[in-house]
Structures are given as C-alpha cells and as structure tokens.
Design an enzyme around this catalytic site. Structure first.
Site, PDB file in Angstrom:
ATOM      1  N   ARG A  89      25.635  26.460  15.544  1.00 33.65           N
ATOM      2  CA  ARG A  89      26.694  26.988  14.935  1.00 33.65           C
ATOM      3  C   ARG A  89      27.034  25.757  13.547  1.00 33.65           C
ATOM      4  O   ARG A  89      27.383  24.729  14.053  1.00 33.65           O
ATOM      5  CB  ARG A  89      27.962  27.134  15.468  1.00 33.65           C
ATOM      6  CG  ARG A  89      29.073  27.620  14.493  1.00 33.65           C
ATOM      7  CD  ARG A  89      29.386  28.963  13.960  1.00 33.65           C
ATOM      8  NE  ARG A  89      30.012  29.296  13.026  1.00 33.65           N
ATOM      9  CZ  ARG A  89      31.115  29.894  13.069  1.00 33.65           C
ATOM     10  NH1 ARG A  89      31.381  30.290  14.345  1.00 33.65           N
ATOM     11  NH2 ARG A  89      32.027  30.151  11.978  1.00 33.65           N
ATOM     12  N   ARG A  98      25.859  33.280  11.110  1.00 33.49           N
ATOM     13  CA  ARG A  98      25.983  32.418  12.095  1.00 33.49           C
ATOM     14  C   ARG A  98      25.077  32.812  13.278  1.00 33.49           C
ATOM     15  O   ARG A  98      24.845  33.752  13.647  1.00 33.49           O
ATOM     16  CB  ARG A  98      27.374  31.842  12.691  1.00 33.49           C
ATOM     17  CG  ARG A  98      28.265  33.334  12.887  1.00 33.49           C
ATOM     18  CD  ARG A  98      29.571  33.230  12.810  1.00 33.49           C
ATOM     19  NE  ARG A  98      30.181  33.150  11.448  1.00 33.49           N
ATOM     20  CZ  ARG A  98      31.298  33.742  11.138  1.00 33.49           C
ATOM     21  NH1 ARG A  98      32.186  34.136  12.025  1.00 33.49           N
ATOM     22  NH2 ARG A  98      31.820  33.775   9.628  1.00 33.49           N
ATOM     23  N   ASP A 101      29.136  32.988  17.186  1.00 38.86           N
ATOM     24  CA  ASP A 101      30.814  32.805  16.825  1.00 38.86           C
ATOM     25  C   ASP A 101      31.109  33.153  18.129  1.00 38.86           C
ATOM     26  O   ASP A 101      30.904  34.307  18.785  1.00 38.86           O
ATOM     27  CB  ASP A 101      30.735  33.825  15.764  1.00 38.86           C
ATOM     28  CG  ASP A 101      32.165  33.639  15.516  1.00 38.86           C
ATOM     29  OD1 ASP A 101      32.746  32.749  15.257  1.00 38.86           O
ATOM     30  OD2 ASP A 101      32.789  34.753  15.228  1.00 38.86           O
ATOM     31  N   ASP A 103      35.077  33.687  19.826  1.00 38.65           N
ATOM     32  CA  ASP A 103      36.728  33.970  19.486  1.00 38.65           C
ATOM     33  C   ASP A 103      37.466  34.106  20.752  1.00 38.65           C
ATOM     34  O   ASP A 103      36.864  34.846  21.650  1.00 38.65           O
ATOM     35  CB  ASP A 103      36.758  34.911  18.686  1.00 38.65           C
ATOM     36  CG  ASP A 103      36.487  34.804  17.256  1.00 38.65           C
ATOM     37  OD1 ASP A 103      36.456  33.831  16.662  1.00 38.65           O
ATOM     38  OD2 ASP A 103      35.793  35.622  16.828  1.00 38.65           O
TER      39      ASP A 103
END
Length: 164
Positions: A89, A98, A101, A103
C-alpha cells in the site's frame, strides 16, 4: 504495542483494486489472525463494487472480517497500517487506487474522535461495500450513534455491489 485489556469484537473493512485483490484479502486475513491478543472470528464472502467518489479506477474487491481482540483501537489502527504497507500500500494521493485498504469500522462500543482515528468509521453507514459484508456477519450490530446494520442496508441499495 499497547493493549486494551478485555477482548472486544472489532470489525475491519478490507478493500483492494490493484494487483491480485483476492490474494490481498487472503494475506490480510492471515496477518489479522496472527496479531497478538487477536483471533479471526469470521470473514464475509468477497464482493465487487465500483469505486466511490472517483472515476477511472478498477472495481474494488471488498470484505469485512470480525475479530476478537484485546488490542486497543489505536494499536489496531497501527497494526492495520503496517499490514497495508507490508502488502504494497502506498498513499500517493487521496482516493488513489490501492493494493490493500483496511479500515477499523467498529471496536466494541468504543467511540473515538481523534485527528488520525475515528471509530466508528465515519462513513461506514453510507457504503454498501461495508454494510453488505457486515450484514452477512452481524446484521444486528449497532453502529453507535447511527443504528442497526440490517436497518441501514436498504439506505445504500442504489450502490452497485455483487458477491464474487
């Protein structure tokens, strides 16, 4: 790495639209399961979704994983950033495509509002690529200050998403 003490349920959103996205999901899940004081509880199936807020990028492959962890929200964020970097990344510009990713969507009932960390994730309830896989794992989960995942899913029904 600081630890939060008692284990909580955390949900992590995964996405990738560069390289071998399916392999990136597998690598991310392996790395998450190997974190200290953390156990991978469940993983949604993979979904394909169009990028949100940008044009001219490949579709994303997305998933959500459920963890049991005693890592603090801050320690979890630091671990996610390391795993992203380990999987190639880069952060060339905002909303760039990307390789991976990750989160931190939810961390127990923790609410955090800091410059680098907001939990629950501030836009998770607006994204089909988060809500669909999250509803697959935990439809009764409450997003603090927003509502129950199953009740929120119809609000994103206009967003294109399909299981792989």
């Amino acid at each position: 790495m600081s630890r939060g003490g008692t284990a909580v349920t955390a949900f992590i959103g995964l996405g990738a639209n560069l390289g071998d996205a399916v392999a990136a999901m597998d690598a991310a899940c392996s790395a998450l399961g190997a974190l200290p004081d953390t156990r991978l509880v469940a993983r949604s199936r993979l979904y394909r979704s169009a990028p949100v807020g940008v044009t001219g990028q490949p579709d994303y492959i997305n998933a959500v994983v459920q963890l049991s962890t005693s890592l603090s929200a801050r320690a979890m964020l630091e671990a996610l950033m390391r795993i992203e970097a380990d999987n190639g990344r880069t952060r060339e510009y905002h909303m760039a495509p990307r390789t991976l990713d990750m989160d931190l969507l939810l961390h127990g009932d923790t609410v955090v509002n800091e410059p680098e960390l907001t939990v629950p994730h501030p836009r998770m309830h607006q994204r089909a690529f988060v809500l669909a896989p999250l509803a697959e794992l935990a439809p009764q989960t409450i997003i603090p200050g927003v509502g129950r995942v199953a009740d929120l899913l119809p609000t994103v029904a206009d967003q294109a998403i399909s299981p792989l």
